[in-house]
Design a protein around this motif. Structure first.
Motif, short mmCIF file in Angstrom:
data_model
loop_
_atom_site.label_atom_id
_atom_site.label_comp_id
_atom_site.label_asym_id
_atom_site.label_seq_id
_atom_site.Cartn_x
_atom_site.Cartn_y
_atom_site.Cartn_z
N ILE A 120 1.06 11.30 -0.83
CA ILE A 120 0.96 12.42 0.12
C ILE A 120 2.33 12.81 0.67
CG2 ILE A 120 -1.40 11.82 0.76
CD1 ILE A 120 -0.27 10.76 3.43
N SER A 121 3.37 12.19 0.14
CA SER A 121 4.72 12.49 0.60
C SER A 121 5.27 13.71 -0.14
CB SER A 121 5.63 11.28 0.34
OG SER A 121 6.99 11.60 0.56
N GLY A 122 5.99 14.54 0.58
CA GLY A 122 6.58 15.72 -0.05
C GLY A 122 7.57 15.39 -1.14
N SER A 123 8.22 14.23 -1.03
CA SER A 123 9.21 13.80 -2.02
C SER A 123 8.59 12.99 -3.16
CB SER A 123 10.29 12.95 -1.35
OG SER A 123 9.74 11.71 -0.91
N GLY A 124 7.38 12.47 -2.93
CA GLY A 124 6.77 11.60 -3.93
C GLY A 124 7.15 10.15 -3.77
N PHE A 125 7.83 9.83 -2.67
CA PHE A 125 8.23 8.45 -2.40
C PHE A 125 7.63 8.01 -1.07
CE2 PHE A 125 11.32 9.96 -5.38
CZ PHE A 125 11.61 8.87 -6.18
N GLY A 126 7.23 6.74 -1.01
CA GLY A 126 6.62 6.23 0.21
C GLY A 126 6.96 4.78 0.46
N VAL A 127 6.73 4.35 1.69
CA VAL A 127 6.94 2.97 2.09
C VAL A 127 5.64 2.45 2.69
CG1 VAL A 127 8.24 1.39 3.59
CG2 VAL A 127 9.39 3.38 2.58
N GLY A 128 5.19 1.30 2.26
CA GLY A 128 4.00 0.68 2.83
C GLY A 128 4.38 -0.54 3.64
N ILE A 129 3.82 -0.67 4.84
CA ILE A 129 4.14 -1.82 5.69
C ILE A 129 2.86 -2.42 6.24
CG2 ILE A 129 5.51 -2.69 7.62
CD1 ILE A 129 7.09 -0.09 7.60
N GLN A 130 2.56 -3.66 5.85
CA GLN A 130 1.45 -4.38 6.45
C GLN A 130 1.84 -4.81 7.86
OE1 GLN A 130 1.00 -7.54 3.55
NE2 GLN A 130 -0.93 -6.68 2.82
N SER A 131 0.86 -5.06 8.70
CA SER A 131 1.16 -5.45 10.08
C SER A 131 1.89 -6.79 10.16
CB SER A 131 -0.14 -5.50 10.89
OG SER A 131 -0.71 -4.22 10.99
N LYS A 132 1.71 -7.65 9.18
CA LYS A 132 2.44 -8.92 9.20
C LYS A 132 3.88 -8.76 8.74
CE LYS A 132 0.48 -10.60 4.78
NZ LYS A 132 1.68 -10.85 3.96
N GLY A 133 4.23 -7.57 8.22
CA GLY A 133 5.62 -7.30 7.89
C GLY A 133 5.95 -7.11 6.43
N THR A 134 5.07 -7.50 5.53
CA THR A 134 5.30 -7.31 4.10
C THR A 134 5.45 -5.83 3.80
OG1 THR A 134 3.96 -9.26 3.64
CG2 THR A 134 4.42 -7.81 1.80
N THR A 135 6.44 -5.48 2.98
CA THR A 135 6.80 -4.08 2.77
C THR A 135 7.02 -3.76 1.30
OG1 THR A 135 7.85 -4.08 4.95
CG2 THR A 135 8.40 -2.26 3.50
N VAL A 136 6.71 -2.53 0.91
CA VAL A 136 6.90 -2.06 -0.47
C VAL A 136 7.45 -0.64 -0.45
CG1 VAL A 136 5.69 -1.31 -2.57
CG2 VAL A 136 5.15 -3.52 -1.56
N ILE A 137 8.40 -0.35 -1.33
CA ILE A 137 8.84 1.02 -1.59
C ILE A 137 8.18 1.46 -2.89
CG2 ILE A 137 10.79 2.57 -1.99
CD1 ILE A 137 12.60 0.57 -0.59
N HIS A 138 7.54 2.63 -2.88
CA HIS A 138 6.77 3.06 -4.06
C HIS A 138 7.08 4.51 -4.41
CE1 HIS A 138 3.86 1.97 -7.00
NE2 HIS A 138 3.27 1.05 -6.26
N GLN A 139 6.67 4.86 -5.62
CA GLN A 139 6.82 6.23 -6.12
C GLN A 139 5.47 6.74 -6.60
OE1 GLN A 139 9.91 6.64 -9.03
NE2 GLN A 139 9.60 8.84 -9.30
N ARG A 140 5.22 8.00 -6.40
CA ARG A 140 3.92 8.62 -6.65
C ARG A 140 3.35 8.34 -8.05
NH1 ARG A 140 4.83 14.50 -5.87
NH2 ARG A 140 4.57 14.01 -3.65
N ASP A 141 4.15 8.41 -9.08
CA ASP A 141 3.65 8.36 -10.46
C ASP A 141 3.60 6.96 -11.06
OD1 ASP A 141 3.40 11.14 -10.42
OD2 ASP A 141 5.48 11.42 -11.04
N LEU A 142 3.90 5.95 -10.28
CA LEU A 142 3.89 4.58 -10.79
C LEU A 142 2.52 3.94 -10.62
CD1 LEU A 142 7.32 3.27 -9.44
CD2 LEU A 142 6.81 4.19 -11.71
N TYR A 143 2.27 2.89 -11.41
CA TYR A 143 1.05 2.10 -11.22
C TYR A 143 1.18 1.32 -9.91
CZ TYR A 143 -0.31 3.11 -16.04
OH TYR A 143 -0.68 3.74 -17.20
N PRO A 144 0.06 0.93 -9.30
CA PRO A 144 0.12 0.25 -8.00
C PRO A 144 1.05 -0.95 -7.94
CG PRO A 144 -2.13 0.88 -8.47
CD PRO A 144 -1.33 1.21 -9.71
N LEU A 145 1.02 -1.78 -8.98
CA LEU A 145 1.84 -3.00 -8.96
C LEU A 145 3.22 -2.80 -9.56
CD1 LEU A 145 -0.85 -5.71 -9.87
CD2 LEU A 145 -0.12 -4.90 -7.61
N SER A 146 3.50 -1.59 -10.05
CA SER A 146 4.82 -1.29 -10.62
C SER A 146 5.66 -0.55 -9.58
CB SER A 146 4.67 -0.45 -11.89
OG SER A 146 3.94 -1.13 -12.87
#
Length: 223
Positions: free
Chosen positions: A123-149
């Motif tokens: 849903i990002s205009g750029s196609g890039f996003g950051v996910g942050i769990q409340s415990k602090g674990t974080t991921v940088i992701h891109q729209r067209d990638l598979y979830p674990l990639s």
């Protein structure tokens, strides 16, 4: 000392038994938390029905930060006691320092950090996003990638610092700009898993309890 699943299991069992023992002592009127006789970690569930649903962005400079369902409400600090308000401030600061725009949403249909980051990217205009769990674990992701990639994964939440979160924001912005990105070094401590496993499990349960798939993703600025 060799760290293996059997050792972790024994340590977790000891910690759990201690938590239960503390809970039994506190049944005489103390306000300290206990799971005895309860089905949930948090008895009440936050109501987000009045919050606007998150829309797909159009700004090519926008990076969406997707936070967990318990973020800044039921859980206010990471697993290593960093205030979540400061986590968000530093990720946003890193993004803005690179000339990009940050938008924060709350993910209510999954507590898996890779899926959270991917949903934010979609849903990002750029196609890039950051996910942050409340415990602090974080991921940088891109729209067209598979979830674990994902682009970058930061699984050792107990070892994260505010500077790490700031660098995560900067790297996410650099991916958007197409610049060469130097992956952020991940500190590794083999003792962090047995030390924090029980706490991590409880925090994950507390997060998952707050999911509301019908609402999906809502706009969120920590209000």
């Amino acid at each position: 000392m060799q760290i293996n699943d059997e050792l972790i299991k024994k340590i977790s069992q000891i910690v759990t038994e201690e938590l239960l023992a503390i809970g039994e002592k506190n049944q005489g009127g103390s306000s300290a938390p206990s799971m005895l006789g309860r089905d949930r970690i948090n008895e009440k569930k936050s109501d987000y029905s009045s919050y606007p649903k998150a829309q797909k962005g159009t700004n090519p400079k926008e990076i969406v930060i997707g936070v967990g369902a318990a973020f800044q409400r039921e859980i206010k600090r990471t697993i290593c006691n960093i205030p979540l308000d400061d986590v968000i401030k530093n990720v946003k600061a890193g993004i803005e320092e690179e000339g990009m725009v940050a938008r924060v949403v709350k993910i209510l249909d999954t507590s898996d950090v890779c899926f959270m980051a991917l949903e934010a990217a979609k849903i990002s205009g750029s196609g890039f996003g950051v996910g942050i769990q409340s415990k602090g674990t974080t991921v940088i992701h891109q729209r067209d990638l598979y979830p674990l990639s994902n682009l970058e994964l930061f699984p050792q939440a107990p070892l994260m610092t505010l500077e790490t979160y700031r660098q995560i924001g900067k790297n996410a912005a650099k991916y958007v700009k197409g610049e060469q990105v130097v992956p952020i070094p991940c500190t590794n401590d083999p003792m962090s898993r047995p030390k924090y496993q029980v706490k991590a499990a409880l925090m994950h349960i507390a997060e998952t309890e707050q999911l509301d798939p019908k609402l999906g993703i809502i706009e969120w600025e920590g209000k």
